[in-house]
Design an enzyme around this catalytic site. Structure first.
Site, mmCIF file in Angstrom:
data_model
loop_
_atom_site.group_PDB
_atom_site.id
_atom_site.type_symbol
_atom_site.label_atom_id
_atom_site.label_comp_id
_atom_site.label_asym_id
_atom_site.label_seq_id
_atom_site.Cartn_x
_atom_site.Cartn_y
_atom_site.Cartn_z
ATOM 1 N N CYS A 37 0.813 -1.200 0.000
ATOM 2 C CA CYS A 37 0.000 0.000 0.000
ATOM 3 C C CYS A 37 0.854 1.261 0.000
ATOM 4 O O CYS A 37 0.408 2.326 -0.365
ATOM 5 C CB CYS A 37 -0.887 -0.026 1.237
ATOM 6 S SG CYS A 37 -2.283 1.076 1.181
ATOM 7 N N CYS A 106 -3.073 -3.112 7.500
ATOM 8 C CA CYS A 106 -2.795 -1.876 8.236
ATOM 9 C C CYS A 106 -2.650 -2.156 9.728
ATOM 10 O O CYS A 106 -1.817 -1.545 10.405
ATOM 11 C CB CYS A 106 -3.902 -0.853 8.002
ATOM 12 S SG CYS A 106 -4.001 -0.307 6.299
#
Lengths: 128, 403
Positions: A37, A106
């Site tokens: 990401c 995340c």
């Protein structure tokens, strides 16, 4: 009730991040990046004895990355090092009311940043 | 607070006049246009005919060159697969540009299975096709090239005429996806020299679920949906009459109001672009500075991540789009589904970095006041995100521009 893909808790932490910033004389710093990401997370810890007395973060990333960082600092403040080491990404995700599958990395990033910060602390103290 | 909709490259609302034109065809004139011998079928048949005329006029085509489909995606599929299959005795190689829409690019595996080979042509930093690369990629076996007309992510308008001239000399067909241009800027398919071109209704205040394909008269194209003899045999299935009528009305309005819309949008986007350039440091505008869609402002900002930017804009009542990896596919099963936009990657924006890309796409109803409001909140949002960015912190300490 959340309208988008993020829970209300995620949005709350995104909009009002807890413990955002730097600790100038941090006892442990952990910095991680995620190539999937492109997120970057930096976690600062202030440790007294074996207890985390303060935690702050800086994050370059999406809503989930910011919320995961914020929640992690909340969850570890006041904890002992051993307790903090037990914190899993699932626990971060759960505390946030869940993350979309594509965003679970995340919370892993937050867990990794925490581990690196604690390792950094141990190294500095000559404990590792 | 009223929402500010700067995401017209994603879709536009249905014009009230379009909706009014559509409504009777849901109930009052419900007949099947194929039932030509009964009264119920005759009125819808006539309405389709008129809509076809309106769509044809929008791009200076003849009525008989317009086929209605279920979406621009379907049009792109019909054009590429249809032209490939009809011409496979001439050759097996097809060229896609690197910045095509997924409805072109994602046909590659299927076509490869059918025995075709896909080659890719590069674009330059503005997103304009690299003619030298096209010349290198073209072979004796190449039968077809797909080049998008106006890219909705970076706004760049491609030199279709030049490409068409180059290909025509070599007997190669050209399909262009005009989803972003038809109804937004003047399009003349004869001048452009395309063999097929895709159009979308919902990009120009028509309904979703309806598209069209221009097929130049005399072009051989194999249908991919088989059934009854609707749409001159190119596309089977009972016609979606109200949506076709809506597309026709949207096309009529777009053609009649195009001049004033373009002037309005050019003024708005100039103001927005200049305002952003003067108020935000380390902003990089994407796409070509002049050869671009009116009202389209796209950029990326250093040290700030795109999804966070998009979320904050949304919280401030502003709708935009982002091509950043993080914002790419929220429905993905895992992080493997997150990829930075292929368009941004193709124009050289670093793919491994989750950059702060935003597309503002303005349209006819947007106002100067809205632009001013967006300009008033943007610097604060960027500052907020930079203040929490370790990349920005690092930059301030070391001067490293990691992006």
């Amino acid at each position: 009730m959340a309208k988008g893909p993020y829970s209300d808790i995620v949005m709350d932490h995104f909009m009002n991040p807890r413990n955002m910033g730097e600790i100038e004389d941090a006892d442990g710093v952990g910095e991680v990046g995620n190539p999937a990401c492109g997120d970057m997370m930096k976690l600062y810890l202030k440790i007294e004895g074996d207890r985390i007395v303060d935690a702050k973060f800086k994050t370059f990333g999406c809503g989930a990355a910011i919320a995961s960082s914020s929640m992690t600092t909340e969850l570890i403040k006041g904890k002992t090092i051993d307790e903090a080491l037990k914190l899993s990404n699932e626990a971060v995700s759960e505390a946030l009311g869940g993350l979309p599958p594509a965003k679970r990395h995340c919370s892993v990033l937050a867990e990794d940043a925490l581990r690196l910060a604690l390792e950094d602390y141990k190294k500095k103290k000559g404990l590792a | 607070m009223d929402r500010i909709y700067f995401d017209n490259a994603s879709t536009t609302p249905i014009d009230k006049r379009v909706l009014d034109a559509m409504l009777p065809y849901f109930s009052d004139f419900f007949g099947n246009p194929s039932s030509v011998l009964i009264e119920e079928g005759q009125m819808p048949g006539k309405a389709i005919d008129e809509a076809r005329e309106r769509v044809a006029e929008l791009i200076h085509a003849e009525k008989g060159e317009i086929i209605f489909t279920g979406s621009a995606t379907e049009s792109n599929n019909l054009a590429i697969k249809g032209l490939a299959l009809a011409n496979r005795s001439k050759g097996r190689r097809i060229i896609f540009s690197d910045i095509e829409h997924f409805s072109i690019l994602n046909q590659a595996d299927f076509l490869t299975d059918l025995g075709f080979q896909i080659d890719y042509v590069k674009v330059d930093g503005y997103g304009i096709i690299d003619m030298g690369d096209l010349e290198r990629k073209v072979t004796e076996d190449t039968i077809l090239v797909a080049l998008i007309h106006g890219n909705l992510e970076i706004g760049t308008i491609e030199p279709i005429e030049e490409v068409a001239r180059f290909l025509k000399k070599r007997g190669i067909l050209l399909h262009s996806d005009g989803t972003g241009t038809c109804g937004r800027i003047p399009v003349d398919v004869k001048e452009l020299g395309v063999d097929t071109m895709t159009l979308s209704a919902h990009q120009i205040n028509g309904p979703k679920g309806i598209g069209a394909l221009y097929i130049k008269r005399g072009t051989r194209l194999t249908p991919i949906i088989h059934g009854g003899f609707q749409e001159m045999g190119y596309r089977a299935g009972t016609e979606n009459v109200p949506y076709i009528v809506g597309f026709g009305e949207a096309a009529r309005i777009a053609r009649e109001e195009m001049g004033e819309r373009m002037a309005h949008l050019t003024m708005l986007s100039k103001k927005l672009r200049e305002g952003l350039a003067s108020s935000i440091e380390y902003i990089h505008f994407t796409g070509h500075p002049e050869k671009r869609l009116p009202g389209h402002v796209s950029f990326w900002i250093e040290f700030v991540e795109g999804e966070s930017l998009l979320l904050w804009l949304n919280l401030n009542g502003i709708a935009s789009a982002s091509g950043s990896a993080c914002a790419s596919n929220m429905a993905a099963e895992d992080e493997g589904g997150l990829k930075a936009s292929h368009v941004l990657t193709a124009i050289g924006v670093p793919p491994e970095i989750c950059h702060g890309s935003i597309t503002f796409s303005l349209w006819k109803d947007n106002t100067v006041e809205e632009v001013e409001y967006v300009l008033s909140v943007m610097p604060g949002i960027v500052k907020r995100l930079r203040d929490m960015s370790p990349l920005y912190e690092n930059y301030k300490k070391t001067g490293a521009r990691t992006i």
